[in-house]
Design an enzyme around this catalytic site. Structure first.
Site, short mmCIF file in Angstrom:
data_model
loop_
_atom_site.label_atom_id
_atom_site.label_comp_id
_atom_site.label_asym_id
_atom_site.label_seq_id
_atom_site.Cartn_x
_atom_site.Cartn_y
_atom_site.Cartn_z
N TYR A 105 27.35 -18.51 13.42
CA TYR A 105 28.00 -17.54 12.80
C TYR A 105 28.23 -18.19 11.29
O TYR A 105 27.98 -17.82 10.09
CB TYR A 105 29.32 -17.24 13.23
CG TYR A 105 30.03 -15.90 12.60
CD1 TYR A 105 29.47 -14.77 12.86
CD2 TYR A 105 30.67 -16.19 11.37
CE1 TYR A 105 30.14 -13.36 12.44
CE2 TYR A 105 31.19 -15.17 10.64
CZ TYR A 105 30.85 -13.75 11.33
OH TYR A 105 31.44 -12.68 10.57
N HIS B 186 37.70 -17.49 5.13
CA HIS B 186 38.23 -17.08 6.51
C HIS B 186 37.91 -18.35 7.40
O HIS B 186 36.82 -18.97 7.37
CB HIS B 186 37.43 -16.06 7.12
CG HIS B 186 37.91 -14.59 6.38
ND1 HIS B 186 37.91 -13.68 7.17
CD2 HIS B 186 38.70 -14.20 5.35
CE1 HIS B 186 38.58 -12.32 6.29
NE2 HIS B 186 38.92 -13.18 5.32
N PRO C 149 23.04 -6.14 11.70
CA PRO C 149 24.13 -6.75 10.59
C PRO C 149 25.29 -7.39 11.48
O PRO C 149 26.17 -8.05 11.04
CB PRO C 149 24.61 -5.37 9.82
CG PRO C 149 24.42 -4.35 10.60
CD PRO C 149 22.90 -4.77 11.47
N LYS D 136 23.97 -11.92 8.91
CA LYS D 136 22.75 -12.90 8.48
C LYS D 136 21.88 -12.85 7.47
O LYS D 136 21.33 -13.54 6.76
CB LYS D 136 22.04 -13.66 9.85
CG LYS D 136 22.87 -14.05 10.67
CD LYS D 136 23.22 -15.66 10.42
CE LYS D 136 24.47 -16.60 11.00
NZ LYS D 136 25.62 -16.64 10.15
N TYR E 176 35.52 -8.22 15.50
CA TYR E 176 34.49 -7.61 16.13
C TYR E 176 34.81 -6.82 17.62
O TYR E 176 35.37 -7.56 18.45
CB TYR E 176 33.31 -8.73 16.55
CG TYR E 176 32.56 -9.12 15.26
CD1 TYR E 176 33.12 -9.98 14.39
CD2 TYR E 176 31.32 -8.44 14.84
CE1 TYR E 176 32.65 -10.42 13.27
CE2 TYR E 176 30.76 -9.02 13.64
CZ TYR E 176 31.29 -10.00 12.95
OH TYR E 176 30.65 -10.31 11.74
P1 RFL Z 1 17.65 -5.82 -1.04
O1 RFL Z 1 19.02 -6.38 -1.56
O2 RFL Z 1 17.25 -4.57 -0.42
O3 RFL Z 1 16.85 -5.91 -2.57
C1 RFL Z 1 15.51 -5.64 -2.87
C2 RFL Z 1 15.60 -4.97 -4.30
O4 RFL Z 1 14.25 -4.46 -4.57
C3 RFL Z 1 14.04 -3.27 -5.21
N1 RFL Z 1 12.68 -2.86 -4.96
C4 RFL Z 1 11.59 -2.99 -6.08
N2 RFL Z 1 11.92 -3.17 -7.30
C5 RFL Z 1 10.74 -3.03 -8.27
N3 RFL Z 1 9.73 -2.41 -7.32
C6 RFL Z 1 9.50 -2.10 -6.04
N4 RFL Z 1 8.39 -1.43 -5.57
C7 RFL Z 1 10.71 -2.17 -5.42
N5 RFL Z 1 11.00 -1.91 -4.26
C8 RFL Z 1 12.20 -2.15 -3.91
C9 RFL Z 1 15.29 -2.51 -4.45
O5 RFL Z 1 15.75 -1.54 -5.37
C10 RFL Z 1 16.37 -3.70 -4.35
O6 RFL Z 1 17.04 -3.71 -5.62
O7 RFL Z 1 17.13 -7.11 -0.45
P2 RFL Z 1 17.23 -8.68 -0.55
O8 RFL Z 1 17.43 -9.11 -1.99
O9 RFL Z 1 16.20 -9.55 0.14
O10 RFL Z 1 18.69 -8.91 0.16
C11 RFL Z 1 18.90 -8.70 1.47
C12 RFL Z 1 20.34 -8.19 1.80
O11 RFL Z 1 20.74 -7.08 0.83
C13 RFL Z 1 20.47 -7.86 3.16
O12 RFL Z 1 19.74 -8.88 3.97
C14 RFL Z 1 22.24 -7.66 3.66
O13 RFL Z 1 22.65 -6.76 2.87
C15 RFL Z 1 22.08 -7.37 5.13
N6 RFL Z 1 23.54 -7.36 5.60
C16 RFL Z 1 24.52 -8.38 5.52
N7 RFL Z 1 24.07 -9.77 5.43
C17 RFL Z 1 24.92 -10.72 5.39
O14 RFL Z 1 24.44 -11.87 5.14
N8 RFL Z 1 26.15 -10.52 5.87
C18 RFL Z 1 26.75 -9.31 5.86
O15 RFL Z 1 27.86 -9.33 6.25
C19 RFL Z 1 25.83 -8.14 6.00
N9 RFL Z 1 26.18 -7.09 6.17
C20 RFL Z 1 23.96 -6.24 5.70
C21 RFL Z 1 25.41 -5.77 6.00
C22 RFL Z 1 23.28 -5.00 5.77
C23 RFL Z 1 23.88 -3.58 5.87
N10 RFL Z 1 22.90 -2.72 5.65
C24 RFL Z 1 23.28 -1.48 4.79
C25 RFL Z 1 21.57 -2.79 5.92
C26 RFL Z 1 26.01 -4.53 6.38
C27 RFL Z 1 25.23 -3.50 6.24
C28 RFL Z 1 25.78 -2.36 6.72
C1 PHB Z 2 30.93 -6.69 5.81
O1 PHB Z 2 31.60 -6.94 5.30
O2 PHB Z 2 30.12 -5.49 5.41
C2 PHB Z 2 30.24 -7.17 7.10
C3 PHB Z 2 30.74 -7.99 7.67
C4 PHB Z 2 30.24 -8.89 8.82
C5 PHB Z 2 29.14 -8.49 9.55
C6 PHB Z 2 28.85 -7.09 8.92
C7 PHB Z 2 29.17 -6.54 7.73
O3 PHB Z 2 28.73 -8.72 10.63
#
Ligand code: RFL
Ligand code: PHB
Length: 392
Positions: free
Chosen positions: A385, A72, A293, A297, A201
């Site tokens: 970004y 993108h 989110p 980041k 957005y």
């Molecule tokens: P995770 O992905 O939560 O993984 C942690 C893992 O640890 C396990 N765990 C355990 N395992 C063993 N023993 C225990 N006691 C444990 N406790 C927990 C869990 O089961 C899991 O598998 O953390 P990690 O690896 O630090 O990754 C971080 C990302 O997942 C998170 O920051 C992103 O998803 C945030 N986020 C976004 N980030 C971006 O950079 N770009 C995006 O577009 C973006 N969109 C988002 C998002 C997060 C969202 N939500 C649902 C919070 C959109 C959403 C809606």
């Molecule tokens: C997504 O694709 O899930 C997404 C993209 C951008 C954001 C948050 C979530 O800022």
């Protein structure tokens, strides 16, 4: 069991760290509490900075990302029934971002680890990290119905926002900074081609909405909703009506509707743990920090944390110097606070406050107009970004 680096959690942070260490010849073991199917299907992020793509490429984990990721060149801001394109390459000297789902990154890394190592145990929840101040910290965990111990040179907690590694930091060591925003996000996945070529957005009537995508046939959309919202109060028709109203512009554009295949609500919050290291225990990714989110980041920060850690461990085991590991917390926190600030600004600029008055709404519009009218203001958004440089 014994290993050099014990890793708790098989999200993007734990899996990528394991892959990077394995490629550098450093032993490690990954303990994941959930099943493989669960971690591979948890719907989350989609937007990858260039540095994240580079890290996955450098460790041979980007074959499918290179084939299927969508490049993108900008995002769209929508407000006051107008649309505005923010052109990243023009504003940043050529930078772009890539849309590739977190679920797919996790699948790619899990497949590589299971095929080539290091050991990755599913359904192996860690109970506690013990003796982080000593030369051989331990992880107590359960696997195949038995409690077991993993003794390590170092432990890295990559166990996300509800993990247990953080609990091994004594209360007097460090501090946690938190901010809860007064709204949540309702996220959906829908089997319908995206209605836009880039991420949108929108600050619409009633609040924020985001249009993202997973592929040319699957859309990912989000709506600002009040805290405590039950997704069952949002039948599909209501979701599409509200999205349509928030994205509406004067001119020719339509939000395509399709079957909704997933629906969930997540609170919007910020948290930063300082420092990110205690003795021989490190925290990385969501275990150490959470950002709203809106700035996309979270995943990108998790990746930059483990890049620093992998280099630090490589330096330690190659040269005997722990200098980079000693600077881990300081190096990461600089970037974490920049991402926290950027995500806060984006969130506040685009969401409706629950008790909002007309004055505040006018200020939001003024901020958005400044970005769309001033090249330096747009360049500042684009630089943040697309990702600030990783200072090592
Ligand atoms: P995770 O992905 O939560 O993984 C942690 C893992 O640890 C396990 N765990 C355990 N395992 C063993 N023993 C225990 N006691 C444990 N406790 C927990 C869990 O089961 C899991 O598998 O953390 P990690 O690896 O630090 O990754 C971080 C990302 O997942 C998170 O920051 C992103 O998803 C945030 N986020 C976004 N980030 C971006 O950079 N770009 C995006 O577009 C973006 N969109 C988002 C998002 C997060 C969202 N939500 C649902 C919070 C959109 C959403 C809606
Ligand atoms: C997504 O694709 O899930 C997404 C993209 C951008 C954001 C948050 C979530 O800022």
């Amino acid at each position: 069991m014994r290993t050099t680096v014990g890793i708790i959690g098989a999200g993007p942070a734990g899996l990528l760290l394991a892959r990077l260490l394995h490629r550098k010849g450093i032993d490690c073991v990954v303990l994941e509490g959930r099943t493989r199917a669960y971690v591979e299907h948890r719907q989350r992020a989609g937007m990858l900075e260039q540095g994240t793509v580079d890290a996955l490429r450098e460790c041979g984990a980007a074959e499918r990302l290179d084939a299927e990721g969508l490049i993108h060149h900008g995002i769209e801001l929508r407000f006051d029934r107008e649309r505005h394109h923010i052109d990243f390459p023009v504003l940043t000297g050529g930078r772009t971002v890539t849309i590739y789902a977190q679920t797919e990154i996790v699948k790619d890394l899990v497949a590589l680890l299971l095929a080539e190592g290091p050991p990755l145990l599913f359904e192996a929840p860690a109970l506690a990290v013990e003796k982080p101040e000593s030369d051989s910290p331990l992880v107590r965990f359960v696997h195949e119905g038995r409690e077991q111990t993993l003794s390590c040179d170092y432990v890295v907690g990559c166990d996300g926002s509800h993990g247990i590694a953080r609990d091994a930091f004594p209360a007097e060591v460090g501090r946690t900074y938190t901010h809860d925003y007064p709204y949540s996000w309702l996220g959906i996945l829908a089997d319908v081609p995206p209605s836009c070529d880039e991420l949108v957005y929108a600050r619409g009537p009633g609040g924020f909405a985001l249009h993202s995508m997973r592929s040319s046939s699957v859309s990912r959309l989000y709506l600002q909703v009040p805290n405590g919202t039950d997704p069952r109060d949002w039948p599909d028709e209501r979701v599409w009506d509200e999205l349509g109203a928030r994205f509406a512009i004067d001119g020719d554009w339509r939000l395509e509707r399709g079957p909704i295949t997933a629906k969930s609500v997540t609170p919007v919050r910020s948290r930063v743990q300082e420092p990110m290291r205690h003795g021989r225990l490190f925290l990385a990714g969501d275990a150490a920090h959470i950002v709203p989110p809106t700035g996309a980041k979270g995943l990108n920060l998790a990746v930059s944390d483990v890049r620093v850690l992998a280099r630090g461990f490589a330096e330690l085991y190659r040269t005997g110097s722990g200098q980079l590991l000693d600077r881990y917390s300081q190096l990461c926190l600089g970037r974490v606070w920049q991402a926290t600030r950027f995500s806060y600004d984006m969130t506040r600029m685009l969401h409706a406050q629950p008790d909002e008055d007309a004055f505040e709404y006018r200020l939001q519009l003024a901020r958005l107009r400044r970005i769309t009218a001033s090249r330096p203001a747009a360049a500042e958004l684009a630089a943040n970004y697309t990702g600030l440089p990783l200072a090592l």
